[in-house]
Design an enzyme around this catalytic site. Structure first.
Site, mmCIF file in Angstrom:
data_model
loop_
_atom_site.group_PDB
_atom_site.id
_atom_site.type_symbol
_atom_site.label_atom_id
_atom_site.label_comp_id
_atom_site.label_asym_id
_atom_site.label_seq_id
_atom_site.Cartn_x
_atom_site.Cartn_y
_atom_site.Cartn_z
ATOM 1 N N ARG A 103 -6.845 9.300 -30.707
ATOM 2 C CA ARG A 103 -7.730 10.199 -31.458
ATOM 3 C C ARG A 103 -9.105 9.539 -31.451
ATOM 4 N NH1 ARG A 103 -7.031 13.657 -36.983
ATOM 5 N NH2 ARG A 103 -5.841 14.859 -35.480
ATOM 6 N N HIS A 130 -8.466 19.701 -28.953
ATOM 7 C CA HIS A 130 -7.317 19.356 -29.794
ATOM 8 C C HIS A 130 -6.086 20.082 -29.226
ATOM 9 C CE1 HIS A 130 -5.094 17.783 -32.975
ATOM 10 N NE2 HIS A 130 -5.619 18.378 -34.025
ATOM 11 N N GLN A 133 -2.706 20.533 -31.185
ATOM 12 C CA GLN A 133 -2.806 21.569 -32.217
ATOM 13 C C GLN A 133 -2.547 22.946 -31.592
ATOM 14 O OE1 GLN A 133 -3.429 21.225 -35.674
ATOM 15 N NE2 GLN A 133 -2.751 23.343 -35.556
ATOM 16 N N ASP A 227 -10.996 27.149 -39.094
ATOM 17 C CA ASP A 227 -10.984 25.685 -39.225
ATOM 18 C C ASP A 227 -12.195 25.319 -40.090
ATOM 19 O OD1 ASP A 227 -10.542 22.950 -38.897
ATOM 20 O OD2 ASP A 227 -11.369 22.866 -36.868
ATOM 21 N N CYS A 267 -5.663 24.969 -38.874
ATOM 22 C CA CYS A 267 -5.055 23.722 -38.377
ATOM 23 C C CYS A 267 -4.867 22.703 -39.494
ATOM 24 C CB CYS A 267 -5.916 23.150 -37.268
ATOM 25 S SG CYS A 267 -7.591 22.793 -37.794
ATOM 26 N N ARG A 295 3.794 21.291 -35.597
ATOM 27 C CA ARG A 295 3.242 20.124 -34.881
ATOM 28 C C ARG A 295 4.381 19.184 -34.487
ATOM 29 N NH1 ARG A 295 -2.118 18.697 -35.499
ATOM 30 N NH2 ARG A 295 -1.514 17.208 -33.899
HETATM 31 N N1 CP Z 1 -4.546 19.430 -37.783
HETATM 32 C C1 CP Z 1 -4.635 18.083 -37.655
HETATM 33 O O1 CP Z 1 -4.789 17.538 -36.557
HETATM 34 O O2 CP Z 1 -4.565 17.413 -38.828
HETATM 35 P P1 CP Z 1 -4.823 15.855 -39.048
HETATM 36 O O3 CP Z 1 -6.292 15.616 -38.901
HETATM 37 O O4 CP Z 1 -4.331 15.595 -40.438
HETATM 38 O O5 CP Z 1 -4.050 15.091 -38.014
HETATM 39 N N1 NVA Z 2 -12.274 20.421 -36.346
HETATM 40 C C1 NVA Z 2 -11.613 19.474 -37.212
HETATM 41 C C2 NVA Z 2 -10.155 19.476 -36.965
HETATM 42 C C3 NVA Z 2 -9.337 18.540 -37.814
HETATM 43 C C4 NVA Z 2 -7.879 18.579 -37.468
HETATM 44 C C5 NVA Z 2 -12.205 18.086 -37.022
HETATM 45 O O1 NVA Z 2 -12.433 17.697 -35.873
HETATM 46 O O2 NVA Z 2 -12.452 17.404 -38.025
#
Ligand code: CP
Ligand code: NVA
Length: 308
Positions: A103, A130, A133, A227, A267, A295
């Protein structure tokens, strides 16, 4: 030896592979092969530059359920945080691990890591994509609506990482997608162009439309998705973005424009009262907690498929 496969964006899987993974995830959710442990004796690293609740926990639990070991790597606690290069880190970790979930902020970090790793690399979110997701999103739509092709999906909000992967997933599976966002906050142009080209080239694939009016986008929708307005790493622009997006909230009034049996996806994490109201999040149309659960199932199917 077969070449390793990565999952950095939706394009790393064919349409048939996506369909196969969704089918397998649904089987796993129903309790099939509970005692099958394809990851026995295998170790998977999770290297996360940003916070996470769902991605981290669902992957760690999924790896455990498949018989493997997960190792969480905080950038501050490994030498990468002190300047060791991404390429050296990827090469060394590939000697110990059977797969790595990343990540990151920059998407190019995931690409660089994957190009030097000799084991599968999974993108657990970058600033641009992502894809894990999106697999859970597709599974949730499939579960609730019984099909993907021809489903009318309205994404209301920021053209961010989640939107980019959703567009690509929609194009691959024939979902008709309408995006409502303020000017200047459109999804990534490469994700859009490639998805439109793919959709045009495959019979029956859905349209991808961008417009400004959330009510117009929600019109006759089967699924409404949103989102956060301010993604991780965008904190400096928070006030500006909140004012730009104030009319892009998923609330009961907006739901009236959609089909009666519309499902609402997010998400998560949600900023209740900003992009979505409590009433909708906790209401009868919300599928956000099933989506979060999915997930786990889609990631287990993905791990079974990628990790050899
Ligand atoms: N939706 C998602 O990726 O959540 P987190 O940021 O909690 O992993
Ligand atoms: N768009 C958001 C998604 C979190 C799962 C971010 O990148 O913070």
């Amino acid at each position: 030896m077969t070449e390793k496969r990565d999952f950095l964006t939706i394009w790393d899987l064919t349409k048939d592979e996506i369909e196969g993974l969704l089918k397998r995830a649904i089987e796993l959710k129903s309790g099939a092969d509970k005692n099958k442990c394809p990851l026995i004796g295998k170790s998977i690293g999770l290297f996360f530059e940003k916070p996470s609740t769902r991605t981290r926990v669902s992957f760690e639990v999924g790896i455990y359920q498949l018989g493997g070991q997960s190792i969480y790597l905080n950038p501050k606690e490994i030498q990468l945080g002190r300047g060791e290069s991404i390429s050296d880190t990827a090469r060394v970790l590939s000697r110990y691990l059977n797969g790595i979930i990343l990540r990151t902020y920059s998407h190019s970090s995931v690409e660089e890591f994957a190009s030097h790793a000799t084991v599968p690399v999974i993108n657990g979110l970058s600033d641009l994509h992502h894809p894990c997701q999106a697999l859970a999103d597709l599974m949730t739509i499939m579960e609730k609506k019984g099909r993907l092709k021809g489903i009318r999906l309205a994404y209301i909000g920021d053209g961010n990482n989640v939107a980019n992967s959703l567009i690509e997933a929609a194009a691959k599976t024939g979902i008709d997608l309408t995006i409502a966002c303020p000017e200047g906050y459109e999804p990534d142009s490469d994700a859009l162009d490639r998805s439109r080209t793919f959709a045009k080239g495959s019979a029956g694939a859905g349209d991808i439309i961008i417009l400004r009016n959330p009510k117009e986008a929600a019109g006759r929708a089967d699924v409404i998705y949103t989102d956060v307005w301010v993604s991780m790493g965008q904190e400096a622009e928070a006030e500006k973005k909140k004012s730009k997006f104030k009319n892009y909230q998923i609330n009961s009034q907006l739901l009236q424009c959609a089909k009666k049996d519309v499902i609402v996806l997010h998400c998560l994490p949600a900023h209740r009262g900003e992009e979505i109201t409590d009433e909708v999040m906790d209401g009868p149309n919300s599928a956000v907690f099933d989506q979060a659960e999915n997930r786990l199932h889609t990631e287990k199917a993905l791990l079974e498929f990628l990790i050899r």
